[in-house]
Design a protein around this motif. Sequence first.
Motif, PDB file in Angstrom:
ATOM      1  N   PHE A  60       2.504  -9.513  12.998  1.00  0.00           N
ATOM      2  CA  PHE A  60       3.096  -8.508  12.103  1.00  0.00           C
ATOM      3  C   PHE A  60       2.331  -8.523  10.787  1.00  0.00           C
ATOM      4  N   SER A  61       1.846  -7.357  10.379  1.00  0.00           N
ATOM      5  CA  SER A  61       1.121  -7.290   9.104  1.00  0.00           C
ATOM      6  C   SER A  61       1.664  -6.125   8.281  1.00  0.00           C
ATOM      7  N   PRO A  62       2.725  -6.377   7.519  1.00  0.00           N
ATOM      8  CA  PRO A  62       3.351  -5.303   6.745  1.00  0.00           C
ATOM      9  C   PRO A  62       2.420  -4.802   5.636  1.00  0.00           C
ATOM     10  N   ASN A  63       2.433  -3.487   5.415  1.00  0.00           N
ATOM     11  CA  ASN A  63       1.682  -2.926   4.282  1.00  0.00           C
ATOM     12  C   ASN A  63       2.598  -2.123   3.374  1.00  0.00           C
ATOM     13  N   SER A  64       3.900  -2.276   3.566  1.00  0.00           N
ATOM     14  CA  SER A  64       4.889  -1.550   2.766  1.00  0.00           C
ATOM     15  C   SER A  64       6.111  -2.438   2.580  1.00  0.00           C
ATOM     16  N   CYS A  65       6.564  -2.547   1.335  1.00  0.00           N
ATOM     17  CA  CYS A  65       7.778  -3.313   1.063  1.00  0.00           C
ATOM     18  C   CYS A  65       8.667  -2.518   0.122  1.00  0.00           C
ATOM     19  N   LEU A  66       9.766  -2.061   0.652  1.00  0.00           N
ATOM     20  CA  LEU A  66      10.769  -1.365  -0.151  1.00  0.00           C
ATOM     21  C   LEU A  66      11.645  -2.420  -0.822  1.00  0.00           C
TER      22      LEU A  66
ATOM     23  N   SER B 171       0.816  -1.224   0.000  1.00  0.00           N
ATOM     24  CA  SER B 171       0.000   0.000   0.000  1.00  0.00           C
ATOM     25  C   SER B 171       0.840   1.261   0.000  1.00  0.00           C
ATOM     26  N   TRP B 172       2.040   1.188   0.592  1.00  0.00           N
ATOM     27  CA  TRP B 172       2.852   2.383   0.758  1.00  0.00           C
ATOM     28  C   TRP B 172       4.278   2.135   0.286  1.00  0.00           C
ATOM     29  N   GLY B 173       4.799   3.070  -0.506  1.00  0.00           N
ATOM     30  CA  GLY B 173       6.174   2.963  -0.985  1.00  0.00           C
ATOM     31  C   GLY B 173       7.016   4.080  -0.397  1.00  0.00           C
ATOM     32  N   TRP B 174       8.162   3.715   0.138  1.00  0.00           N
ATOM     33  CA  TRP B 174       9.054   4.711   0.749  1.00  0.00           C
ATOM     34  C   TRP B 174       9.728   5.551  -0.332  1.00  0.00           C
ATOM     35  N   GLN B 175       9.787   6.853  -0.091  1.00  0.00           N
ATOM     36  CA  GLN B 175      10.368   7.789  -1.049  1.00  0.00           C
ATOM     37  C   GLN B 175      11.373   8.683  -0.369  1.00  0.00           C
TER      38      GLN B 175
ATOM     39  N   ARG C  48      12.147   6.121  10.814  1.00  0.00           N
ATOM     40  CA  ARG C  48      11.270   6.880  11.708  1.00  0.00           C
ATOM     41  C   ARG C  48      10.117   7.554  10.980  1.00  0.00           C
ATOM     42  N   ASP C  49       9.799   7.095   9.767  1.00  0.00           N
ATOM     43  CA  ASP C  49       8.744   7.748   8.991  1.00  0.00           C
ATOM     44  C   ASP C  49       7.461   6.933   8.937  1.00  0.00           C
ATOM     45  N   GLU C  50       7.350   5.910   9.776  1.00  0.00           N
ATOM     46  CA  GLU C  50       6.243   4.961   9.640  1.00  0.00           C
ATOM     47  C   GLU C  50       5.005   5.343  10.450  1.00  0.00           C
ATOM     48  N   GLY C  51       5.139   6.296  11.359  1.00  0.00           N
ATOM     49  CA  GLY C  51       3.982   6.775  12.120  1.00  0.00           C
ATOM     50  C   GLY C  51       3.559   5.850  13.253  1.00  0.00           C
ATOM     51  N   ASP C  52       4.013   4.615  13.223  1.00  0.00           N
ATOM     52  CA  ASP C  52       3.670   3.613  14.238  1.00  0.00           C
ATOM     53  C   ASP C  52       4.912   2.765  14.415  1.00  0.00           C
ATOM     54  N   PHE C  53       5.374   2.674  15.657  1.00  0.00           N
ATOM     55  CA  PHE C  53       6.621   1.935  15.894  1.00  0.00           C
ATOM     56  C   PHE C  53       6.371   0.670  16.703  1.00  0.00           C
ATOM     57  N   SER C  54       5.097   0.273  16.778  1.00  0.00           N
ATOM     58  CA  SER C  54       4.780  -0.916  17.577  1.00  0.00           C
ATOM     59  C   SER C  54       5.110  -2.197  16.820  1.00  0.00           C
ATOM     60  N   GLN C  55       5.214  -2.108  15.495  1.00  0.00           N
ATOM     61  CA  GLN C  55       5.504  -3.310  14.713  1.00  0.00           C
ATOM     62  C   GLN C  55       6.975  -3.314  14.292  1.00  0.00           C
ATOM     63  N   PRO C  56       7.533  -4.501  14.107  1.00  0.00           N
ATOM     64  CA  PRO C  56       8.963  -4.589  13.783  1.00  0.00           C
ATOM     65  C   PRO C  56       9.247  -4.286  12.312  1.00  0.00           C
ATOM     66  N   ILE C  57      10.501  -4.326  11.978  1.00  0.00           N
ATOM     67  CA  ILE C  57      10.966  -4.224  10.598  1.00  0.00           C
ATOM     68  C   ILE C  57      11.549  -5.588  10.228  1.00  0.00           C
ATOM     69  N   VAL C  58      11.196  -6.075   9.057  1.00  0.00           N
ATOM     70  CA  VAL C  58      11.739  -7.340   8.574  1.00  0.00           C
ATOM     71  C   VAL C  58      12.480  -7.056   7.271  1.00  0.00           C
ATOM     72  N   SER C  59      13.762  -7.389   7.246  1.00  0.00           N
ATOM     73  CA  SER C  59      14.630  -7.035   6.127  1.00  0.00           C
ATOM     74  C   SER C  59      15.273  -8.300   5.560  1.00  0.00           C
TER      75      SER C  59
ATOM     76  N   VAL D 200       3.120   0.696   7.987  1.00  0.00           N
ATOM     77  CA  VAL D 200       3.069   2.152   7.935  1.00  0.00           C
ATOM     78  C   VAL D 200       1.671   2.605   8.306  1.00  0.00           C
ATOM     79  N   GLU D 201       1.609   3.528   9.239  1.00  0.00           N
ATOM     80  CA  GLU D 201       0.311   4.091   9.655  1.00  0.00           C
ATOM     81  C   GLU D 201       0.082   5.331   8.816  1.00  0.00           C
ATOM     82  N   ARG D 202      -1.087   5.379   8.192  1.00  0.00           N
ATOM     83  CA  ARG D 202      -1.389   6.534   7.338  1.00  0.00           C
ATOM     84  C   ARG D 202      -1.477   7.785   8.207  1.00  0.00           C
ATOM     85  N   VAL D 203      -0.767   8.828   7.797  1.00  0.00           N
ATOM     86  CA  VAL D 203      -0.776  10.067   8.602  1.00  0.00           C
ATOM     87  C   VAL D 203      -1.465  11.202   7.872  1.00  0.00           C
TER      88      VAL D 203
END
Length: 217
Positions: A114-120, A68-72, A136-147, A214-217
Amino acid sequence: MTIDLFDDNEQPHMEQIGPEAFIFYRSANHIEHIFTREIRRLLQVEPPRQMRTPSGLPMSVLSSACGSWGWQSSENGYSYTDASPISNKQWPQMPSAFKDFAAQIAAQAGFANFSPNSCLINCYSVGSKLGLHEDRDEGDFSQPIVSLSFGIPAIFLWGGPKRNDKVKRFRLCHGDVVVWGGQSRRYYHGVSQIKSGCHESWGSKRINLTLRYVERV
Ligand code: MD6
Ligand code: FE
């Protein structure tokens, strides 16, 4: 027989690198063919492009996205967008194999649901690197990052909560997965300059998938 400490074909195993931060070495190898096929398809739909840093410098990594969301990154700063600035179309759907695998490995690291909605999707060439930064641009830091890492190896730089904290270096190979969240969610990290190499599926490239919520802001 000789034993190579840096054998790229070793068995899956886990290492804790920080508080609530883990590397699951070789954990994506059993489904690498699905990842390889899906990444190739996604990169044809939305070819990776060179973005600029907020200071205006071109990044050495080429990036695309799905979900749903792409990092820019641009001269205007960092953001998440719901459409590709190149095609003006919505980002392609995140393959369910990506979501399912990420949720399963996050659970192994102690992060349920964990329910990711963004994959770079980052494409590294020899010489590409990614400076130390925090996500730090995700708006919600309760979920982890998986790389997830594929292709030729990289040295992952893993710092602490402050930019000048001591940095540890971990070698990431094809099929390795880093999960960090909770107390480590905003830890500094980066990738040092990629050394030359050749991988049977990816040639002289390194591919990184970074999945986030990513939490929509
Ligand atoms: C990597 N990428 O490419 C790790 N973080 O191996 C990142 O840590 C990252 O590429 C935030 C924004 C863009 C990134
Ligand atoms: Fe990052």
